[in-house]
Design a protein around this motif. Structure first.
Motif, PDB file in Angstrom:
ATOM      1  N   LYS A 131       0.840  -1.178   0.000  1.00  0.00           N
ATOM      2  CA  LYS A 131       0.000   0.000   0.000  1.00  0.00           C
ATOM      3  C   LYS A 131       0.887   1.244   0.000  1.00  0.00           C
ATOM      4  CE  LYS A 131      -4.003  -2.023   2.396  1.00  0.00           C
ATOM      5  NZ  LYS A 131      -4.897  -1.956   3.608  1.00  0.00           N
ATOM      6  N   PRO A 132       0.514   2.217  -0.863  1.00  0.00           N
ATOM      7  CA  PRO A 132       1.336   3.435  -0.904  1.00  0.00           C
ATOM      8  C   PRO A 132       1.193   4.277   0.341  1.00  0.00           C
ATOM      9  CG  PRO A 132      -0.594   3.665  -2.323  1.00  0.00           C
ATOM     10  CD  PRO A 132      -0.646   2.232  -1.812  1.00  0.00           C
ATOM     11  N   SER A 133       2.384   5.007   0.733  1.00  0.00           N
ATOM     12  CA  SER A 133       2.375   5.879   1.923  1.00  0.00           C
ATOM     13  C   SER A 133       2.436   7.315   1.443  1.00  0.00           C
ATOM     14  CB  SER A 133       3.596   5.562   2.802  1.00  0.00           C
ATOM     15  OG  SER A 133       3.602   6.453   3.888  1.00  0.00           O
ATOM     16  N   TRP A 134       1.414   8.110   1.625  1.00  0.00           N
ATOM     17  CA  TRP A 134       1.331   9.485   1.176  1.00  0.00           C
ATOM     18  C   TRP A 134       2.233  10.390   2.006  1.00  0.00           C
ATOM     19  CZ3 TRP A 134      -0.909  10.375  -3.262  1.00  0.00           C
ATOM     20  CH2 TRP A 134      -1.817   9.492  -3.779  1.00  0.00           C
ATOM     21  N   LYS A 135       2.437  10.071   3.188  1.00  0.00           N
ATOM     22  CA  LYS A 135       3.335  10.915   4.003  1.00  0.00           C
ATOM     23  C   LYS A 135       4.776  10.871   3.464  1.00  0.00           C
ATOM     24  CE  LYS A 135       0.753  10.485   8.328  1.00  0.00           C
ATOM     25  NZ  LYS A 135       0.795  10.050   9.723  1.00  0.00           N
ATOM     26  N   ARG A 136       5.196   9.660   3.115  1.00  0.00           N
ATOM     27  CA  ARG A 136       6.566   9.525   2.595  1.00  0.00           C
ATOM     28  C   ARG A 136       6.697  10.249   1.265  1.00  0.00           C
ATOM     29  NH1 ARG A 136       8.688   3.525   2.645  1.00  0.00           N
ATOM     30  NH2 ARG A 136       8.323   3.955   4.850  1.00  0.00           N
ATOM     31  N   ARG A 137       5.673  10.140   0.437  1.00  0.00           N
ATOM     32  CA  ARG A 137       5.716  10.808  -0.841  1.00  0.00           C
ATOM     33  C   ARG A 137       5.762  12.323  -0.652  1.00  0.00           C
ATOM     34  NH1 ARG A 137       1.315   7.506  -4.591  1.00  0.00           N
ATOM     35  NH2 ARG A 137       2.481   5.518  -4.660  1.00  0.00           N
ATOM     36  N   ALA A 138       5.028  12.813   0.282  1.00  0.00           N
ATOM     37  CA  ALA A 138       5.010  14.260   0.506  1.00  0.00           C
ATOM     38  C   ALA A 138       6.364  14.747   1.001  1.00  0.00           C
ATOM     39  CB  ALA A 138       3.914  14.618   1.516  1.00  0.00           C
ATOM     40  N   MET A 193       9.235  13.411   0.336  1.00  0.00           N
ATOM     41  CA  MET A 193      10.200  13.344  -0.759  1.00  0.00           C
ATOM     42  C   MET A 193      10.006  14.524  -1.708  1.00  0.00           C
ATOM     43  SD  MET A 193      10.249   9.276  -1.607  1.00  0.00           S
ATOM     44  CE  MET A 193      11.352   9.505  -2.932  1.00  0.00           C
ATOM     45  N   ILE A 194       8.715  14.822  -1.999  1.00  0.00           N
ATOM     46  CA  ILE A 194       8.447  15.935  -2.910  1.00  0.00           C
ATOM     47  C   ILE A 194       8.914  17.243  -2.287  1.00  0.00           C
ATOM     48  CG2 ILE A 194       6.623  17.247  -4.027  1.00  0.00           C
ATOM     49  CD1 ILE A 194       5.077  14.572  -4.307  1.00  0.00           C
ATOM     50  N   ALA A 195       8.651  17.396  -0.978  1.00  0.00           N
ATOM     51  CA  ALA A 195       9.086  18.629  -0.321  1.00  0.00           C
ATOM     52  C   ALA A 195      10.604  18.752  -0.292  1.00  0.00           C
ATOM     53  CB  ALA A 195       8.525  18.655   1.108  1.00  0.00           C
ATOM     54  N   SER A 196      11.262  17.608  -0.046  1.00  0.00           N
ATOM     55  CA  SER A 196      12.734  17.645  -0.013  1.00  0.00           C
ATOM     56  C   SER A 196      13.318  18.030  -1.381  1.00  0.00           C
ATOM     57  CB  SER A 196      13.264  16.287   0.430  1.00  0.00           C
ATOM     58  OG  SER A 196      14.687  16.273   0.381  1.00  0.00           O
ATOM     59  N   ILE A 197      12.734  17.452  -2.435  1.00  0.00           N
ATOM     60  CA  ILE A 197      13.224  17.758  -3.791  1.00  0.00           C
ATOM     61  C   ILE A 197      12.967  19.216  -4.115  1.00  0.00           C
ATOM     62  CG2 ILE A 197      12.883  17.254  -6.237  1.00  0.00           C
ATOM     63  CD1 ILE A 197      12.298  14.333  -5.405  1.00  0.00           C
ATOM     64  N   GLY A 198      11.799  19.717  -3.716  1.00  0.00           N
ATOM     65  CA  GLY A 198      11.493  21.121  -4.005  1.00  0.00           C
ATOM     66  C   GLY A 198      12.429  22.071  -3.275  1.00  0.00           C
ATOM     67  N   LEU A 199      12.691  21.752  -1.990  1.00  0.00           N
ATOM     68  CA  LEU A 199      13.607  22.622  -1.238  1.00  0.00           C
ATOM     69  C   LEU A 199      15.017  22.631  -1.854  1.00  0.00           C
ATOM     70  CD1 LEU A 199      12.525  21.771   2.438  1.00  0.00           C
ATOM     71  CD2 LEU A 199      12.106  23.884   1.187  1.00  0.00           C
ATOM     72  N   HIS A 200      15.488  21.456  -2.274  1.00  0.00           N
ATOM     73  CA  HIS A 200      16.807  21.409  -2.884  1.00  0.00           C
ATOM     74  C   HIS A 200      16.834  22.172  -4.202  1.00  0.00           C
ATOM     75  CE1 HIS A 200      17.527  18.129   0.025  1.00  0.00           C
ATOM     76  NE2 HIS A 200      18.868  18.378  -0.189  1.00  0.00           N
ATOM     77  N   GLY A 201      15.751  22.087  -4.969  1.00  0.00           N
ATOM     78  CA  GLY A 201      15.713  22.822  -6.226  1.00  0.00           C
ATOM     79  C   GLY A 201      15.732  24.327  -6.006  1.00  0.00           C
TER      80      GLY A 201
END
Length: 248
Positions: free
Chosen positions: A11-18, A20-28
Motif C-alpha cells: 500500500k502506498p504511503s502518502w506521508k513519505r511521498r510528501a 520526498m516531494i518537499a525535499s526535492i522542491g527545497l533542494h531545487g
C-alpha cells in the motif's frame, strides 16, 4: 497471515511521498538561489603584492698602499773630506846648484810659426808668399783679384728639357741636309736626335748624335755649333734636340 503483511507493505504511503516531494522542491529552490546569488555577488581579486629591490653602486676600490719606507741603512751617507793646508817650512832651504851661472832656457817658438817663413809675416800664410798678401791666397796671385783659378775644371753641364730653353733662344735657324745626303735616303721623312750642350755665354759647346742620320751628323753638328745662340746661362746646360727633315 503472511498475506496480510504483504498487502500492508504494498500500500502506498502518502506521508513519505510528501516528504520526498518537499525535499526535492527545497533542494531545487536552494540550487536556483545559489545560481542567482552567483550572478550578483562578484568577489574582488586582490592584486599581487609588488616587491621592490634597491641596488646600490659598488663601493670604490681602496687606495693603493703607500710605498715602502726606505731603511736608513740604504741611504748612503757622504762625509765631507777635510783638506789640510800644509804651510811651507821656512827653516828648510832649497838645494841650490854649485854652479852660480844662470841656466839659459830655450825660448818657446811662437804659436803658428812655420819653418822657412818670412820675418814679419802673418800667421796662417803660405810659404813663399808676399808680405801684405791675403790669407788663403795662391802664390803668384795679385792682390785684389777675384781669385779665379784658370786651371780649375768647369762644372759638369746640367741636363734640362728642351722646351724650357725656347724663351732663351737668340739665334735658332733650322739645320738643312746636303743634296748628296738627301739622294742617299729614299724615305720622305728623316729624323735624328742630338744632345746639344750650351756654355755659360750662351754659345754651343758640343753636339753629340743620339739617333744618327747616316752621312749628315757632322754637317748638322757644325750648323748647330755655328748658328745656334742662347742667352747667357748661370751654369752649363744640355738638352736633347729632335730634328725632322722632309726630303720631298
Amino acid at each position: 497471515m503472511f498475506d496480510r503483511y504483504v498487502v500492508e507493505q504494498t500500500k502506498p504511503s502518502w506521508k513519505r511521498r510528501a516528504l520526498m516531494i518537499a525535499s526535492i522542491g527545497l533542494h531545487g529552490l536552494a540550487a536556483i538561489a545559489l545560481v542567482v546569488w552567483s550572478f550578483f555577488h562578484v568577489e574582488e581579486i586582490a592584486p599581487p603584492a609588488l616587491s621592490l629591490t634597491f641596488f646600490s653602486a659598488p663601493p670604490p676600490p681602496p687606495p693603493p698602499p703607500p710605498p715602502a719606507a726606505k731603511h736608513k741603512s740604504d741611504v748612503k751617507k757622504t762625509q765631507p773630506v777635510d783638506h789640510k793646508m800644509v804651510q811651507p817650512d821656512p827653516t828648510k832651504t832649497l838645494i841650490q846648484p854649485k854652479d852660480d851661472k844662470p841656466v839659459e832656457k830655450d825660448e818657446p817658438e811662437e804659436d803658428g810659426a812655420q819653418e822657412g817663413g818670412e820675418e814679419g809675416g802673418e800667421e796662417g800664410g803660405v810659404k813663399g808668399g808676399v808680405i801684405g798678401g791675403v790669407k788663403g791666397g795662391v802664390v803668384g796671385g795679385v792682390v785684389g783679384s777675384n781669385g779665379t783659378d784658370m786651371k780649375a775644371k768647369a762644372p759638369p753641364p746640367k741636363t734640362v728639357a728642351g722646351f724650357t730653353l725656347i724663351a732663351q733662344q737668340i739665334s735658332h735657324p733650322d739645320p738643312h741636309l746636303p743634296e748628296w745626303v738627301k739622294n742617299q735616303h729614299h724615305e720622305p721623312i728623316v729624323k735624328g736626335m742630338y744632345k746639344v750642350c750650351i756654355r755659360n755665354d750662351g754659345h754651343i759647346s758640343d753636339v753629340t748624335p743620339m739617333t744618327s742620320i747616316n752621312g749628315a751628323d757632322q754637317t748638322i753638328g757644325d750648323q748647330i755649333r755655328t748658328s745656334w745662340v742662347y742667352k747667357p746661362q748661370p751654369v752649363p746646360v744640355c738638352f736633347i734636340a729632335a730634328l725632322t727633315f722632309k726630303l720631298q
